[in-house]
Write a protein that holds these residues in place. Structure first.
Motif, PDB file in Angstrom:
ATOM      1  N   ALA A   9      -1.731   3.637  -6.979  1.00 19.39           N
ATOM      2  CA  ALA A   9      -1.874   2.997  -8.283  1.00 19.39           C
ATOM      3  C   ALA A   9      -0.520   2.578  -8.827  1.00 19.39           C
ATOM      4  O   ALA A   9       0.500   3.230  -8.578  1.00 19.39           O
ATOM      5  N   LEU A  10      -0.519   1.502  -9.575  1.00 19.57           N
ATOM      6  CA  LEU A  10       0.658   1.053 -10.310  1.00 19.57           C
ATOM      7  C   LEU A  10       0.259   0.910 -11.769  1.00 19.57           C
ATOM      8  O   LEU A  10      -0.693   0.191 -12.096  1.00 19.57           O
ATOM      9  N   ALA A  31      -4.483  10.090  -6.911  1.00 23.64           N
ATOM     10  CA  ALA A  31      -3.772   8.861  -6.553  1.00 23.64           C
ATOM     11  C   ALA A  31      -2.264   9.084  -6.493  1.00 23.64           C
ATOM     12  O   ALA A  31      -1.712   9.925  -7.208  1.00 23.64           O
ATOM     13  N   LEU A  32      -1.602   8.326  -5.634  1.00 19.83           N
ATOM     14  CA  LEU A  32      -0.153   8.205  -5.657  1.00 19.83           C
ATOM     15  C   LEU A  32       0.164   7.148  -6.704  1.00 19.83           C
ATOM     16  O   LEU A  32      -0.315   6.021  -6.610  1.00 19.83           O
ATOM     17  N   GLY A  86       7.277   7.061   1.973  1.00 20.72           N
ATOM     18  CA  GLY A  86       6.614   7.321   3.245  1.00 20.72           C
ATOM     19  C   GLY A  86       5.135   7.021   3.234  1.00 20.72           C
ATOM     20  O   GLY A  86       4.388   7.481   4.101  1.00 20.72           O
ATOM     21  N   SER A  87       4.722   6.208   2.275  1.00 23.76           N
ATOM     22  CA  SER A  87       3.297   5.873   2.154  1.00 23.76           C
ATOM     23  C   SER A  87       3.008   4.516   2.778  1.00 23.76           C
ATOM     24  O   SER A  87       3.892   3.669   2.912  1.00 23.76           O
ATOM     25  N   GLU A  88       1.764   4.309   3.161  1.00 21.90           N
ATOM     26  CA  GLU A  88       1.348   3.025   3.718  1.00 21.90           C
ATOM     27  C   GLU A  88       1.462   1.939   2.657  1.00 21.90           C
ATOM     28  O   GLU A  88       1.220   2.182   1.474  1.00 21.90           O
ATOM     29  N   PRO A  89       1.862   0.715   3.043  1.00 18.52           N
ATOM     30  CA  PRO A  89       1.928  -0.372   2.061  1.00 18.52           C
ATOM     31  C   PRO A  89       0.543  -0.720   1.543  1.00 18.52           C
ATOM     32  O   PRO A  89      -0.461  -0.500   2.220  1.00 18.52           O
ATOM     33  N   GLY A  90       0.497  -1.261   0.352  1.00 23.70           N
ATOM     34  CA  GLY A  90      -0.784  -1.652  -0.223  1.00 23.70           C
ATOM     35  C   GLY A  90      -0.959  -1.093  -1.621  1.00 23.70           C
ATOM     36  O   GLY A  90      -0.208  -0.236  -2.082  1.00 23.70           O
ATOM     37  N   MET A 136      -3.285  -5.837  -2.782  1.00 24.98           N
ATOM     38  CA  MET A 136      -4.458  -5.038  -3.137  1.00 24.98           C
ATOM     39  C   MET A 136      -5.521  -5.080  -2.055  1.00 24.98           C
ATOM     40  O   MET A 136      -5.903  -6.145  -1.557  1.00 24.98           O
ATOM     41  N   ARG A 137      -6.010  -3.920  -1.715  1.00 22.58           N
ATOM     42  CA  ARG A 137      -7.088  -3.812  -0.739  1.00 22.58           C
ATOM     43  C   ARG A 137      -8.417  -4.194  -1.390  1.00 22.58           C
ATOM     44  O   ARG A 137      -8.602  -4.041  -2.599  1.00 22.58           O
TER      45      ARG A 137
END
Length: 254
Positions: A9-10, A31-32, A86-90, A136-137
């Motif tokens: 989340a942003l 959520a991160l 270290g998180s996946e992009p998106g 965004m997925r």
């Protein structure tokens, strides 16, 4: 409430106030969270440390909004910090909360004040969403924080009302456009909330009572009152809701 584990989340403007409450709640749900801020390093650090101390995951990103290239700068910082984490992009959840409010009647506003109000409250979310959609997925969530001022007339907040009204129109239009990707787009409209923005007015019993009287519950809202609804809209539980303006003012406009 839905589980947000594995989601990123942003939340713009989340170093304090309503944004901080939303960031804390999304992190609590798993959520991160990217905690965006514009100026206060100390407030952003405090927010991130509070989230991590409670077992959540968060990192801070700094970018000034309302200036040329703000969305590009925001997501350059987001991508870099996400990789460093270290998180996946998106991106899965985008909350446009950052705002500014010029108070004054139409005859008191300068072009610079009006332009700044529009730039932060409408233009920045527009292009943040544009850039965010590239990351965004499918099945993502966009939540725009507007205001109770869009449902009634507030002459001393005319520029702010115009800006937040534009954000609500953007919400409805995007909901139609992004439905094929399973992305929901909703707006939340708070009333008076106990934050740094209202601190001067809630500093006295008389001032607090005046703001509390707007709500049918006769109290000033808390950031958690808004954050809990945001968490619902960010979850899979809200999958059949899109294009809506949800009043979270404690019945202030009844």
């Amino acid at each position: 409430m839905g589980d947000l584990k594995g989601k990123t989340a942003l939340v713009t403007g989340s170093s304090r106030g309503i944004g901080r409450g939303i960031a804390q709640r999304l992190a609590r749900d798993g959520a991160l969270v990217a905690v965006h801020y514009g100026s206060s390093d100390a407030a952003a650090k405090e927010t991130v440390e509070g989230i991590t101390a409670s077992g959540g995951r968060a990192f801070a990103i700094r970018a000034e909004l309302g200036v040329p290239g703000d969305a590009e700068a925001l997501f350059a910082a987001f991508d870099a910090e996400l990789a460093a984490y270290g998180s996946e992009p998106g991106l899965d959840i985008l909350v446009n909360n950052a705002a500014t409010n010029f108070r004054g009647h139409i005859g008191e506003a300068t072009e610079a004040e009006f332009d700044r109000t529009i730039a932060v409250n409408v233009k920045a979310p527009f292009f943040i969403i544009q850039h965010g959609l590239r990351r965004m997925r499918d099945g993502g969530r966009i939540i725009n924080i507007t205001s109770a001022v869009t449902s009634t007339a507030h002459p001393r907040q005319i520029a702010y009302s115009v800006a937040k009204g534009g954000l609500e129109t953007l919400t409805r239009t995007l909901a139609k456009d992004l439905g094929e990707r399973g992305i929901t787009v909703n707006a939340m409209a708070p009333g008076w909330v106990d934050t740094h923005v209202t601190a001067a007015r809630t500093a006295t019993p008389e001032g607090r009572a005046a703001l509390a009287a707007y709500s049918v519950f006769n109290r000033v809202g808390e950031p958690a009152d808004i954050a809990d609804v945001a968490a619902f809209l960010a979850s899979d539980d809200s999958r059949w809701i899109t294009g809506q303006r949800i009043d979270v003012s404690g019945g202030s406009v009844l």
